[in-house]
Scaffold this active site. Sequence first.
Site, mmCIF file in Angstrom:
data_model
loop_
_atom_site.group_PDB
_atom_site.id
_atom_site.type_symbol
_atom_site.label_atom_id
_atom_site.label_comp_id
_atom_site.label_asym_id
_atom_site.label_seq_id
_atom_site.Cartn_x
_atom_site.Cartn_y
_atom_site.Cartn_z
ATOM 1 N N ASP A 46 0.843 -1.203 0.000
ATOM 2 C CA ASP A 46 0.000 0.000 0.000
ATOM 3 C C ASP A 46 0.874 1.247 0.000
ATOM 4 O O ASP A 46 1.584 1.519 0.959
ATOM 5 C CB ASP A 46 -0.887 0.012 1.252
ATOM 6 C CG ASP A 46 -1.818 1.217 1.261
ATOM 7 O OD1 ASP A 46 -2.893 1.130 0.649
ATOM 8 O OD2 ASP A 46 -1.457 2.251 1.863
ATOM 9 N N TYR A 51 3.045 9.927 -0.597
ATOM 10 C CA TYR A 51 4.130 9.350 0.215
ATOM 11 C C TYR A 51 5.500 9.593 -0.440
ATOM 12 O O TYR A 51 6.531 9.456 0.216
ATOM 13 C CB TYR A 51 3.948 7.844 0.441
ATOM 14 C CG TYR A 51 2.680 7.419 1.152
ATOM 15 C CD1 TYR A 51 1.841 8.343 1.773
ATOM 16 C CD2 TYR A 51 2.318 6.072 1.201
ATOM 17 C CE1 TYR A 51 0.665 7.944 2.411
ATOM 18 C CE2 TYR A 51 1.146 5.664 1.847
ATOM 19 C CZ TYR A 51 0.324 6.608 2.431
ATOM 20 O OH TYR A 51 -0.834 6.196 3.053
ATOM 21 N N LYS A 76 -2.739 5.764 -4.336
ATOM 22 C CA LYS A 76 -3.848 6.697 -4.051
ATOM 23 C C LYS A 76 -3.600 8.052 -4.700
ATOM 24 O O LYS A 76 -2.462 8.498 -4.809
ATOM 25 C CB LYS A 76 -3.994 6.897 -2.529
ATOM 26 C CG LYS A 76 -3.929 5.624 -1.717
ATOM 27 C CD LYS A 76 -4.161 5.846 -0.239
ATOM 28 C CE LYS A 76 -3.748 4.621 0.560
ATOM 29 N NZ LYS A 76 -2.313 4.580 0.912
ATOM 30 N N HIS A 109 -7.626 9.467 -2.056
ATOM 31 C CA HIS A 109 -6.984 9.420 -0.736
ATOM 32 C C HIS A 109 -7.869 10.002 0.376
ATOM 33 O O HIS A 109 -7.943 9.449 1.469
ATOM 34 C CB HIS A 109 -5.643 10.164 -0.796
ATOM 35 C CG HIS A 109 -4.636 9.685 0.191
ATOM 36 N ND1 HIS A 109 -3.290 9.587 -0.091
ATOM 37 C CD2 HIS A 109 -4.762 9.282 1.471
ATOM 38 C CE1 HIS A 109 -2.649 9.152 0.972
ATOM 39 N NE2 HIS A 109 -3.510 8.957 1.944
HETATM 40 P P1 NDP Z 1 0.841 1.398 11.852
HETATM 41 O O1 NDP Z 1 -0.342 1.370 12.752
HETATM 42 O O2 NDP Z 1 1.019 0.326 10.849
HETATM 43 O O3 NDP Z 1 2.097 1.475 12.802
HETATM 44 C C1 NDP Z 1 3.415 1.610 12.307
HETATM 45 C C2 NDP Z 1 4.320 1.859 13.502
HETATM 46 O O4 NDP Z 1 4.281 0.726 14.369
HETATM 47 C C3 NDP Z 1 5.763 2.065 13.111
HETATM 48 O O5 NDP Z 1 6.302 3.018 14.027
HETATM 49 C C4 NDP Z 1 6.387 0.706 13.316
HETATM 50 O O6 NDP Z 1 7.751 0.849 13.678
HETATM 51 C C5 NDP Z 1 5.580 0.180 14.491
HETATM 52 N N1 NDP Z 1 5.426 -1.286 14.448
HETATM 53 C C6 NDP Z 1 5.094 -2.044 13.379
HETATM 54 N N2 NDP Z 1 5.046 -3.346 13.715
HETATM 55 C C7 NDP Z 1 5.362 -3.412 15.017
HETATM 56 C C8 NDP Z 1 5.502 -4.501 15.939
HETATM 57 N N3 NDP Z 1 5.309 -5.761 15.553
HETATM 58 N N4 NDP Z 1 5.850 -4.206 17.217
HETATM 59 C C9 NDP Z 1 6.051 -2.920 17.621
HETATM 60 N N5 NDP Z 1 5.931 -1.864 16.799
HETATM 61 C C10 NDP Z 1 5.597 -2.108 15.500
HETATM 62 O O7 NDP Z 1 0.865 2.864 11.186
HETATM 63 P P2 NDP Z 1 0.805 3.506 9.750
HETATM 64 O O8 NDP Z 1 0.290 4.882 9.994
HETATM 65 O O9 NDP Z 1 2.057 3.367 9.015
HETATM 66 O O10 NDP Z 1 -0.357 2.722 8.983
HETATM 67 C C11 NDP Z 1 -0.120 1.586 8.166
HETATM 68 C C12 NDP Z 1 -0.311 1.924 6.716
HETATM 69 O O11 NDP Z 1 -1.613 2.433 6.470
HETATM 70 C C13 NDP Z 1 0.592 3.048 6.207
HETATM 71 O O12 NDP Z 1 1.928 2.659 6.061
HETATM 72 C C14 NDP Z 1 -0.114 3.414 4.929
HETATM 73 O O13 NDP Z 1 0.176 2.473 3.919
HETATM 74 C C15 NDP Z 1 -1.561 3.342 5.369
HETATM 75 N N6 NDP Z 1 -2.079 4.657 5.791
HETATM 76 C C16 NDP Z 1 -3.070 5.233 5.035
HETATM 77 C C17 NDP Z 1 -3.592 6.454 5.359
HETATM 78 C C18 NDP Z 1 -4.679 7.014 4.532
HETATM 79 O O14 NDP Z 1 -5.035 8.191 4.720
HETATM 80 N N7 NDP Z 1 -5.256 6.276 3.625
HETATM 81 C C19 NDP Z 1 -3.102 7.234 6.514
HETATM 82 C C20 NDP Z 1 -2.076 6.546 7.280
HETATM 83 C C21 NDP Z 1 -1.620 5.294 6.915
HETATM 84 P P3 NDP Z 1 8.995 0.519 12.696
HETATM 85 O O15 NDP Z 1 8.620 0.886 11.296
HETATM 86 O O16 NDP Z 1 10.068 1.409 13.264
HETATM 87 O O17 NDP Z 1 9.304 -0.930 12.872
#
Ligand code: NDP
Length: 274
Positions: A46, A51, A76, A109
């Site tokens: 995704d 981004y 998006k 988006h």
């Molecule tokens: P998430 O809820 O997926 O959380 C990501 C965070 O959690 C990062 O800091 C990561 O750290 C940490 N993390 C991931 N796995 C673990 C684990 N197993 N244990 C502990 N910490 C963990 O947040 P996102 O906001 O990135 O959402 C996911 C996806 O959703 C985005 O990447 C994007 O593709 C989408 N999105 C879409 C939006 C929209 O408006 N349509 C808005 C926001 C997101 P690290 O990377 O340091 O490991």
Amino acid sequence: MHQIPDVTLNNGVKMPQLGFGVFQVPDEDTAVAVSNALQAGYRSIDTAAIYGNERGVGRAIAESSLARDELFITTKLWNDEQGYEATLNAFDASLGNLGLDYVDLYLIHWPAPARDLYLDTYRALEKILAEGRARAIGVSNFQVAHLQRLMDNTGVTPAVNQVELHPGLQQQELRAFHAQHGITTEAWSPLAQGAVLRDKAVLELAARHDVSPAQIVLRWHLQIGNVVIPKSVTPERIQQNLDVFSFQLTHGDLQAITALDRGLRTGPDPDTLN
Ligand code: NDP
């Protein structure tokens, strides 16, 4: 290799229920993160024009030995590209960045209601769908009123609405609307960007099932039927987030997480972001 189940979208296209998000991953780091994810077994990625890392996603795809039809790629359309012609141009640019001749899912988006362009924008998505350049089309961050207006004025029910959804913001009303209209619910920030992983109830369930808090939360999403796209740039977490198919939450466990709903957004309000 983990077996990731598919959900079937309302046009028959199959989408992996668990994918990999790349929000806030710099373009130069994205190819490595996506390659790690593909290596681990993810097949759905995704991204979004805003981004700035579609090229990185494209590099990882080009470097992988996977056939195109084994992958499910979502991107998006950003708010300032809304409008019929602008959308068609922005879609071409995204395909170019990704190095692909089609995407699996193309989403608006945000509704950006003050722009009042999402109907014309969606008509461009319908053209892209008809041309076979997206296998499915949908929206992101649409509230019930935006969805209803879209469905009343356009011809294709969105296949997906990708919204902020995690234990602290469970979107019950929106999920019920989706279920009623055959729209798949996709959860963004499924881990609330890590905030929910410190919750006491989640920690207790993790200890009881001998898994991590993130695995508990992802399992909850899967068992209530959400498509989920956790992001991580950490190889062990990329692996761990995929390892959620060897245990089950009980009805009581699910209820303990349902009790955590606070209706609290971590991200912007779709009614006011433009
Ligand atoms: P998430 O809820 O997926 O959380 C990501 C965070 O959690 C990062 O800091 C990561 O750290 C940490 N993390 C991931 N796995 C673990 C684990 N197993 N244990 C502990 N910490 C963990 O947040 P996102 O906001 O990135 O959402 C996911 C996806 O959703 C985005 O990447 C994007 O593709 C989408 N999105 C879409 C939006 C929209 O408006 N349509 C808005 C926001 C997101 P690290 O990377 O340091 O490991």
